[in-house]
Design an enzyme around this catalytic site. Structure first.
Site, PDB file in Angstrom:
ATOM      1  N   CYS A  72     -36.410 -39.558 -16.381  1.00 39.30           N
ATOM      2  CA  CYS A  72     -36.818 -38.562 -17.369  1.00 39.30           C
ATOM      3  C   CYS A  72     -37.806 -37.615 -16.698  1.00 39.30           C
ATOM      4  O   CYS A  72     -38.902 -38.040 -16.301  1.00 39.30           O
ATOM      5  CB  CYS A  72     -37.472 -39.292 -18.549  1.00 39.30           C
ATOM      6  SG  CYS A  72     -38.096 -38.190 -19.833  1.00 39.30           S
ATOM      7  N   CYS A 182     -33.619 -31.522 -16.600  1.00 35.03           N
ATOM      8  CA  CYS A 182     -33.720 -32.559 -17.636  1.00 35.03           C
ATOM      9  C   CYS A 182     -32.484 -33.428 -17.456  1.00 35.03           C
ATOM     10  O   CYS A 182     -31.368 -32.891 -17.325  1.00 35.03           O
ATOM     11  CB  CYS A 182     -33.724 -31.925 -19.028  1.00 35.03           C
ATOM     12  SG  CYS A 182     -33.496 -33.116 -20.368  1.00 35.03           S
TER      13      CYS A 182
HETATM   14  N1  DGL Z   1     -34.132 -36.574 -20.445  1.00 34.32           N
HETATM   15  C1  DGL Z   1     -35.470 -36.142 -20.462  1.00 34.32           C
HETATM   16  C2  DGL Z   1     -35.842 -35.317 -19.254  1.00 34.32           C
HETATM   17  O1  DGL Z   1     -35.280 -35.474 -18.211  1.00 34.32           O
HETATM   18  C3  DGL Z   1     -36.028 -35.447 -21.653  1.00 34.32           C
HETATM   19  C4  DGL Z   1     -35.510 -35.495 -22.929  1.00 34.32           C
HETATM   20  C5  DGL Z   1     -36.363 -35.296 -24.137  1.00 34.32           C
HETATM   21  O2  DGL Z   1     -36.841 -34.187 -24.429  1.00 34.32           O
HETATM   22  O3  DGL Z   1     -36.474 -36.292 -24.797  1.00 34.32           O
HETATM   23  O4  DGL Z   1     -36.736 -34.512 -19.325  1.00 34.32           O
END
Ligand code: DGL
Length: 259
Positions: A72, A182
């Protein structure tokens, strides 16, 4: 079974990192935890993101994982130092792949698509400032994308309205690269490529950090002497704070999906 590697994301996005890791390290077992009940993280305050991330990681660690992958970008940008201080385990993180993107030849812009939190946080801004030409990279906060992906949107057409909302200022401009900053956005990569072909002056290369994170995991496990023995296939187990009857099929579908 040998101890698994814990992989964490706010929701389903981290599966994009997990599947690269599982391909690269077929003997490893993985425990994936998506905090789907609390996604999206990227529209929350840094304090909230930190509290949710630490709670999720404490849960994973309590299940006996040997290393943690923070799949993340938002959690990494918010609290990676706090995570490393709290957990006495190898921790592998994910950052927007602007370093390889910045090496693209040409004079067109590079669009860095991420959550609103990632693009305003010091950790990312400091990485950006170390690029040879930081002004070439344009940060594009993309509210609404994560929610759409969490809903299971998969068809390439399902994203055109939100892509328009964030990317229309760049129509007919020379865009050399797009960074998927993301982990969720990897699951709309085909839609983004189609959109870029239709609206930008290209060619436009698309970058994500999944492979680099998987390779870093391999290096770290090797350095700590905790790679799984090269015998038998590893197992992957999916856990969610959300509705498992909804997310479990989605986890499996995305995990086995080729791209
Ligand atoms: N998948 C997460 C990232 O790489 C973020 C997602 C979210 O906003 O929950 O930033």
């Amino acid at each position: 079974m040998h101890d698994p590697v814990g992989v964490f994301d706010s929701g389903i996005g981290g599966i994009s990192v997990l599947r690269e890791a599982a391909r690269l390290l077929p003997h490893e077992s993985f425990l994936y935890y998506g905090d789907n009940a609390n996604a999206p993280y990227g529209v929350r305050s840094a304090d909230e993101i930190t509290a949710l991330t630490l709670a999720a990681l404490r849960f994973l660690v309590s299940l006996g994982v040997k290393a943690l992958v923070i799949a993340c970008n938002t959690a990494t940008a918010t609290c990676i130092d706090t995570i490393r201080n709290e957990f006495p385990l190898p921790v592998i993180s994910t950052e927007p792949a602007i370093t390889p993107a910045a090496k693209l030849p040409g004079s067109g812009k590079i669009l860095m698509l991420a959550t609103p939190a990632t693009v305003r946080l010091d950790r990312y801004l400091s990485l950006l400032s170390r690029m040879p030409d930081p002004k070439r990279i344009v940060n594009v906060p993309c509210p609404g994308f994560v929610e759409r992906i969490e809903q299971g949107a998969a068809d390439a057409d399902a994203f055109d309205d939100i892509l328009d909302r964030c990317l229309s200022p760049w129509h007919n401009k020379k865009i050399d690269g797009i960074v998927l900053g993301c982990t969720h956005f990897v699951f709309m990569k085909n839609a983004i490529i189609r959109y870029a072909n239709a609206h930008f002056v290209g060619p436009t290369a698309v970058f994500d950090g999944c492979k680099a994170t998987a390779l870093q995991l391999e290096r770290v496990l090797h350095a700590h002497g905790i790679l799984a023995p090269a015998e038998g296939e590893g197992r992957t187990v999916f856990l969610t704070s959300g509705d498992a009857s909804r997310f479990d099929p989605l986890f499996h579908k995305l995990f086995t999906q080729k791209e």
